[in-house]
Design a protein around this motif. Structure first.
Motif, short mmCIF file in Angstrom:
data_model
loop_
_atom_site.label_atom_id
_atom_site.label_comp_id
_atom_site.label_asym_id
_atom_site.label_seq_id
_atom_site.Cartn_x
_atom_site.Cartn_y
_atom_site.Cartn_z
N GLY A 42 0.81 -1.22 0.00
CA GLY A 42 0.00 0.00 0.00
C GLY A 42 0.83 1.25 0.00
N TYR A 43 1.84 1.31 0.87
CA TYR A 43 2.72 2.47 0.93
C TYR A 43 3.48 2.61 -0.38
CZ TYR A 43 6.65 5.41 2.27
OH TYR A 43 7.60 6.40 2.32
N THR A 44 4.02 1.50 -0.86
CA THR A 44 4.79 1.52 -2.09
C THR A 44 3.93 1.98 -3.26
OG1 THR A 44 6.10 -0.29 -1.22
CG2 THR A 44 6.27 0.11 -3.58
N ALA A 45 2.73 1.46 -3.38
CA ALA A 45 1.83 1.85 -4.46
C ALA A 45 1.44 3.32 -4.33
CB ALA A 45 0.60 0.96 -4.46
N GLU A 46 1.24 3.78 -3.12
CA GLU A 46 0.86 5.18 -2.91
C GLU A 46 2.00 6.11 -3.30
OE1 GLU A 46 -0.43 8.14 0.70
OE2 GLU A 46 -1.03 6.05 0.83
N VAL A 47 3.22 5.76 -2.95
CA VAL A 47 4.37 6.58 -3.33
C VAL A 47 4.52 6.62 -4.84
CG1 VAL A 47 6.90 6.75 -3.24
CG2 VAL A 47 5.60 6.33 -1.15
N ALA A 48 4.38 5.46 -5.50
CA ALA A 48 4.48 5.41 -6.96
C ALA A 48 3.42 6.31 -7.60
CB ALA A 48 4.34 3.98 -7.45
N LEU A 49 2.22 6.29 -7.07
CA LEU A 49 1.15 7.14 -7.60
C LEU A 49 1.49 8.62 -7.39
CD1 LEU A 49 -1.63 7.35 -8.91
CD2 LEU A 49 -2.62 7.19 -6.62
#
Length: 128
Positions: free
Chosen positions: A31-38
Motif C-alpha cells: 500500500g505504501y509503495t503503491a501510494e508513493v508510486a502514484l
C-alpha cells in the motif's frame, strides 16, 4: 505531493533488514509503495504541465536539473519494474507477462540514460 499514510520511522537495523529483504518496511503489504508510486507519477504530470507553459520562466541550469530528476525517476522506475518482473516470475507468471515487464524495464533504463545525456547536452549548451 501529499504525505504517505505510513508514518513509522524504522530503526537503522530494521531499515537495513528491509533493504536486504526487498526494501519494504515491515508490515507494508504494498500500500505504501503503491501510494508513493502514484504520488511520483502525479507530481511528474504536474511538473510536465508546468514545463509546457511558455509563460513560466526557466533557466538552463533549472532545465538540466529537471532533466536529471526525470532521468533518476526513469532509472528508479526501471529498477522497480525489474523487481516486478522478478516477482512475477517467482509467482509463476513466467512467459508473456513477465517478458513484457522485462521489456518495459529495459526501455525505462534506456530512457533514463537518454535523459542523462540530454541533461548533459542542456548543461553544455549553457556554457556556449
Amino acid at each position: 505531493m501529499t504525505a504517505p499514510r505510513y508514518t513509522e520511522q524504522p530503526s537503522a537495523p530494521r531499515r537495513q533488514h528491509a533493504a536486504r529483504s526487498g526494501g519494504r518496511p515491515a508490515g507494508d503489504e504494498g500500500g505504501y509503495t503503491a501510494e508513493v508510486a502514484l504520488q511520483v507519477g502525479e507530481a511528474a504530470q504536474v511538473l510536465g504541465e508546468r514545463l509546457r507553459d511558455p509563460a513560466l520562466p526557466h533557466g538552463v541550469e533549472d532545465l538540466a536539473g529537471i532533466t536529471r530528476g526525470f532521468a533518476a525517476t526513469a532509472e528508479g522506475m526501471a529498477a522497480g519494474v525489474a523487481g516486478i518482473t522478478e516477482w512475477l516470475r517467482a509467482a509463476g507468471h513466467a512467459g508473456t507477462l513477465s517478458g513484457h515487464a522485462s521489456v518495459v524495464a529495459d526501455r525505462l533504463g534506456h530512457v533514463g540514460r537518454e535523459l542523462d545525456m540530454l541533461a548533459e547536452a542542456v548543461r553544455a549548451a549553457e556554457h556556449r
